[in-house]
Scaffold this active site. Structure first.
Site, PDB file in Angstrom:
ATOM      1  N   LEU A 150     -28.409   3.974  -4.898  1.00  0.00           N
ATOM      2  CA  LEU A 150     -29.644   2.917  -5.208  1.00  0.00           C
ATOM      3  C   LEU A 150     -30.143   3.320  -6.713  1.00  0.00           C
ATOM      4  CD1 LEU A 150     -32.140   1.927  -2.291  1.00  0.00           C
ATOM      5  CD2 LEU A 150     -30.878   0.550  -4.083  1.00  0.00           C
ATOM      6  N   LEU A 389     -46.377  10.608 -18.667  1.00  0.00           N
ATOM      7  CA  LEU A 389     -47.275  10.912 -17.562  1.00  0.00           C
ATOM      8  C   LEU A 389     -46.602  11.114 -16.267  1.00  0.00           C
ATOM      9  CD1 LEU A 389     -49.585   7.562 -18.330  1.00  0.00           C
ATOM     10  CD2 LEU A 389     -50.002  10.171 -18.870  1.00  0.00           C
TER      11      LEU A 389
HETATM   12  C1  LIG Z   1     -32.725   0.651 -23.184  1.00  0.00           C
HETATM   13  C2  LIG Z   1     -33.601   0.981 -21.989  1.00  0.00           C
HETATM   14  C3  LIG Z   1     -32.912   2.173 -20.787  1.00  0.00           C
HETATM   15  C4  LIG Z   1     -33.911   2.266 -19.853  1.00  0.00           C
HETATM   16  C5  LIG Z   1     -33.196   3.063 -18.775  1.00  0.00           C
HETATM   17  C6  LIG Z   1     -33.448   4.796 -19.249  1.00  0.00           C
HETATM   18  C7  LIG Z   1     -32.907   5.579 -18.302  1.00  0.00           C
HETATM   19  C8  LIG Z   1     -34.099   5.944 -17.276  1.00  0.00           C
HETATM   20  C9  LIG Z   1     -33.390   7.037 -16.374  1.00  0.00           C
HETATM   21  C10 LIG Z   1     -34.299   7.061 -15.107  1.00  0.00           C
HETATM   22  C11 LIG Z   1     -35.618   7.899 -15.496  1.00  0.00           C
HETATM   23  C12 LIG Z   1     -36.698   7.971 -14.284  1.00  0.00           C
HETATM   24  C13 LIG Z   1     -37.684   9.032 -14.653  1.00  0.00           C
HETATM   25  C14 LIG Z   1     -38.990   9.336 -13.896  1.00  0.00           C
HETATM   26  O1  LIG Z   1     -39.100   8.316 -13.149  1.00  0.00           O
HETATM   27  C15 LIG Z   1     -39.696  10.515 -13.856  1.00  0.00           C
HETATM   28  S1  LIG Z   1     -38.461  11.706 -12.768  1.00  0.00           S
HETATM   29  C16 LIG Z   1     -39.069  11.270 -11.233  1.00  0.00           C
HETATM   30  C17 LIG Z   1     -37.935  10.839 -10.399  1.00  0.00           C
HETATM   31  N1  LIG Z   1     -38.526  10.399  -8.879  1.00  0.00           N
HETATM   32  C18 LIG Z   1     -38.464  11.321  -8.036  1.00  0.00           C
HETATM   33  O2  LIG Z   1     -38.100  12.655  -8.023  1.00  0.00           O
HETATM   34  C19 LIG Z   1     -39.178  10.947  -6.650  1.00  0.00           C
HETATM   35  C20 LIG Z   1     -38.179  11.543  -5.581  1.00  0.00           C
HETATM   36  N2  LIG Z   1     -37.036  11.194  -5.668  1.00  0.00           N
HETATM   37  C21 LIG Z   1     -36.347   9.902  -5.398  1.00  0.00           C
HETATM   38  O3  LIG Z   1     -36.964   8.927  -5.244  1.00  0.00           O
HETATM   39  C22 LIG Z   1     -34.874  10.013  -5.522  1.00  0.00           C
HETATM   40  O4  LIG Z   1     -34.214  11.056  -5.277  1.00  0.00           O
HETATM   41  C23 LIG Z   1     -34.128   9.299  -6.966  1.00  0.00           C
HETATM   42  C24 LIG Z   1     -34.886   7.780  -7.098  1.00  0.00           C
HETATM   43  C25 LIG Z   1     -34.989  10.113  -7.999  1.00  0.00           C
HETATM   44  C26 LIG Z   1     -32.734   9.309  -6.915  1.00  0.00           C
HETATM   45  O5  LIG Z   1     -32.337   8.736  -5.852  1.00  0.00           O
HETATM   46  P1  LIG Z   1     -31.362   9.288  -4.889  1.00  0.00           P
HETATM   47  O6  LIG Z   1     -31.302   8.650  -3.300  1.00  0.00           O
HETATM   48  O7  LIG Z   1     -31.681  10.778  -4.776  1.00  0.00           O
HETATM   49  O8  LIG Z   1     -29.879   9.294  -5.309  1.00  0.00           O
HETATM   50  P2  LIG Z   1     -28.774   7.965  -5.686  1.00  0.00           P
HETATM   51  O9  LIG Z   1     -29.510   6.819  -5.511  1.00  0.00           O
HETATM   52  O10 LIG Z   1     -27.957   8.295  -4.562  1.00  0.00           O
HETATM   53  O11 LIG Z   1     -28.390   8.212  -7.153  1.00  0.00           O
HETATM   54  C27 LIG Z   1     -27.688   9.375  -7.576  1.00  0.00           C
HETATM   55  C28 LIG Z   1     -27.752   9.398  -9.396  1.00  0.00           C
HETATM   56  O12 LIG Z   1     -29.024   9.130  -9.554  1.00  0.00           O
HETATM   57  C29 LIG Z   1     -29.117  10.277 -10.698  1.00  0.00           C
HETATM   58  N3  LIG Z   1     -30.265  10.813 -10.622  1.00  0.00           N
HETATM   59  C30 LIG Z   1     -31.188  11.479  -9.672  1.00  0.00           C
HETATM   60  N4  LIG Z   1     -32.443  11.714  -9.849  1.00  0.00           N
HETATM   61  C31 LIG Z   1     -32.530  11.093 -11.293  1.00  0.00           C
HETATM   62  C32 LIG Z   1     -33.825  11.038 -12.086  1.00  0.00           C
HETATM   63  N5  LIG Z   1     -35.120  11.431 -11.814  1.00  0.00           N
HETATM   64  N6  LIG Z   1     -33.781  10.314 -13.152  1.00  0.00           N
HETATM   65  C33 LIG Z   1     -32.308   9.849 -13.583  1.00  0.00           C
HETATM   66  N7  LIG Z   1     -31.333   9.598 -12.708  1.00  0.00           N
HETATM   67  C34 LIG Z   1     -31.511  10.532 -11.474  1.00  0.00           C
HETATM   68  C35 LIG Z   1     -28.310  11.530 -10.013  1.00  0.00           C
HETATM   69  O13 LIG Z   1     -27.956  12.240 -11.316  1.00  0.00           O
HETATM   70  C36 LIG Z   1     -27.184  10.517  -9.665  1.00  0.00           C
HETATM   71  O14 LIG Z   1     -26.382  10.192 -10.890  1.00  0.00           O
HETATM   72  P3  LIG Z   1     -25.090  10.740 -11.371  1.00  0.00           P
HETATM   73  O15 LIG Z   1     -23.926  10.528 -10.031  1.00  0.00           O
HETATM   74  O16 LIG Z   1     -24.511  10.128 -12.476  1.00  0.00           O
HETATM   75  O17 LIG Z   1     -25.347  12.351 -11.628  1.00  0.00           O
END
Ligand SMILES: CCCCCCCCCCCCCC(=O)CSCCNC(=O)CCNC(=O)[C@H](O)C(C)(C)COP(=O)(O)OP(=O)(O)OC[C@H]1O[C@@H](n2cnc3c(N)ncnc32)[C@H](O)[C@@H]1OP(=O)(O)O
Ligand SMILES: CCOC(=O)c1cnc2ccc(OC)cc2c1SCCC#N
Length: 389
Positions: A150, A389
């Site tokens: 997702l 933040l």
């Molecule tokens: C020009 C404008 C551009 C705007 C956009 C810029 C980019 C913004 C990027 C976002 C910046 C956010 C900054 C921010 O909010 C601050 S970091 C905090 C992130 N949130 C959390 O850690 C909360 C708890 N965890 C979750 O909710 C889930 O584990 C999340 C949603 C994290 C992943 O959901 P999941 O159910 O565990 O995993 P799948 O859906 O199966 O997806 C797996 C894929 O997601 C990649 N993944 C995992 N964690 C990530 C993370 N923290 N950033 C980016 N990517 C992340 C992972 O490498 C894999 O990709 P890959 O196969 O290529 O390795």
């Protein structure tokens, strides 16, 4: 490690790491707005997109509750960030914000919010280029919907909505390693309430240390020591903006704050952001500035404590007062306001006070990222002038 999603994105790729021929700056050119996908990405059938109006109490409650139960936890699941509602409203409504960048995913049947991601616009300087970027934050998928890919859909959707506003770069931080950090920083923690940190199991009594000896070790005076140290007020905005802009010029990556930004991000807001300055008692000029934001955490699985009150070092400038003394005054204020811990990253000039003010290194790292912007060499934390933040 295979990054099936991130290998498709315009970010520094691990395979390019050694390649110094790649120029610094945007990785891909902007797309003509007519070619940007007009409709939202497809979600799995049971789910639908919802634009979150954070001003609405009901919606803000839903966002708050999703994050309170499903947002970031430390590796030992001792803490989970517990951003307050007023903090979320502050973080998500800076000058020029887009409501369409506050993106939720709902389950069609239960109408429950199951995922969230946000962007806010920010002018960020990378070396000599000031670029309007999106700062991406609060990416969260409900615990029950993890590992279903997702997150990539959420990221593509926020990217699409940012592109629609003709913005092509982003900045974000994460505790996880992704392609490719522009810098990796370390958290440091200064105990203010050592007994509570020991009770919850974060800190341990040092060898040959009693509890009372430990409490004494971290004791702080009742009042601040710097003459002219006072809370920032609205009439200080022009002087604080000048002071901060000059200070941030020394860093490779830093926000390009104007007075509107300083008013939003640095004017004190109860339980959200505190900022203090030193006004020279002779000349009345503003010579120094310090600030911290309030981000409590839920304490998971502890009988006696449910919440950790944490202060996070934000932007600090010392041009007359020694930074050590200025930050010690910040600790004194935080202790007086009953914070349990004062946290700081080793960015900017923070290294110069961390050890001396009795901060201990955390085991968590924070990786900084830019989207569609290459920085030639990985930056040392002291080259970073950006706190997200
Ligand atoms: C020009 C404008 C551009 C705007 C956009 C810029 C980019 C913004 C990027 C976002 C910046 C956010 C900054 C921010 O909010 C601050 S970091 C905090 C992130 N949130 C959390 O850690 C909360 C708890 N965890 C979750 O909710 C889930 O584990 C999340 C949603 C994290 C992943 O959901 P999941 O159910 O565990 O995993 P799948 O859906 O199966 O997806 C797996 C894929 O997601 C990649 N993944 C995992 N964690 C990530 C993370 N923290 N950033 C980016 N990517 C992340 C992972 O490498 C894999 O990709 P890959 O196969 O290529 O390795
Ligand atoms: C007592 C020192 O640790 C923290 O303050 C703390 C609190 N809550 C968290 C929630 C999620 C979390 O996930 C990485 C870490 C913490 C941390 S340590 C890293 C933040 C800082 N400083």
């Amino acid at each position: 490690k295979r990054h099936k999603f991130w290998e498709t994105q315009p970010v520094g790729q691990f395979k390019d790491l050694g390649d110094t021929s790649l120029p610094e700056g945007p990785i891909e050119p902007p797309t003509p707005l007519s070619e940007v996908k007009q409709e939202p990405y497809n979600l799995p059938n049971p789910y639908e997109w919802i634009t979150c109006d954070i001003d609405s109490d009901e919606m803000c409650d839903e966002v708050y509750n999703l994050l309170t139960h499903n947002y970031v936890e430390d590796d030992e699941n001792m803490f989970r960030f517990n951003y307050s509602k007023e903090f979320l409203r502050w973080a998500l409504r800076p000058p020029g914000y887009y409501r369409s960048w506050h993106i939720g995913v709902r389950a069609k049947s239960s109408k429950k919010l199951v995922a969230f991601i946000t962007g806010i616009p920010a002018r960020i300087r990378a070396r000599d280029n000031v670029v309007t970027m999106a700062e991406i934050n609060f990416l969260c998928v409900h615990k029950k919907l993890r590992s279903k890919r997702l997150a990539p859909v959420m990221i593509k959707e926020v990217t699409r909505r940012v592109h629609l506003e003709n913005i092509w770069q982003a900045a974000y931080t994460a505790g996880v390693v992704l392609p490719t950090p522009i810098s990796t920083c370390q958290y440091w923690h200064r105990s203010l309430n050592p007994k509570k940190l020991i009770d919850v199991g974060f800190s341990r009594l040092g060898a040959r240390m009693t509890m009372s000896r430990t409490i004494k070790l971290y004791k702080l005076p009742e009042s601040t020591v710097t003459p002219g140290f006072r809370k920032m007020e609205i009439h200080d905005i022009p002087a604080v903006t000048r002071l901060l802009r000059t200070y941030l010029n020394q860093f490779v990556v830093a926000p390009d704050f104007d007075e509107n930004d300083v008013e939003h991000w640095l004017l004190p807001k109860e339980n959200v952001v505190d900022s203090y300055l030193v006004e020279s008692t002779e000349t009345h000029e503003i010579t120094d500035f310090c600030s911290f934001y309030t981000l409590p955490s839920s304490i998971l699985g502890n009988q006696n404590h449910s919440t950790l009150k944490a202060a996070y070092s934000y932007y600090n400038v010392a041009t007359r007062t020694p930074l050590l003394q200025l930050m010690n005054d910040a600790l004194i204020v935080a202790k007086r306001k009953d914070y349990d811990v004062f946290n700081a990253l080793d960015v900017m000039q923070n290294e110069s006070f961390l050890k001396e003010l009795k901060f201990g290194p955390g085991d968590g790292k924070l990786h900084y990222y830019l989207y569609n912007y290459r920085i030639r060499h990985e930056l040392r934390p002291i080259e970073l002038g950006l706190v997200l933040l």
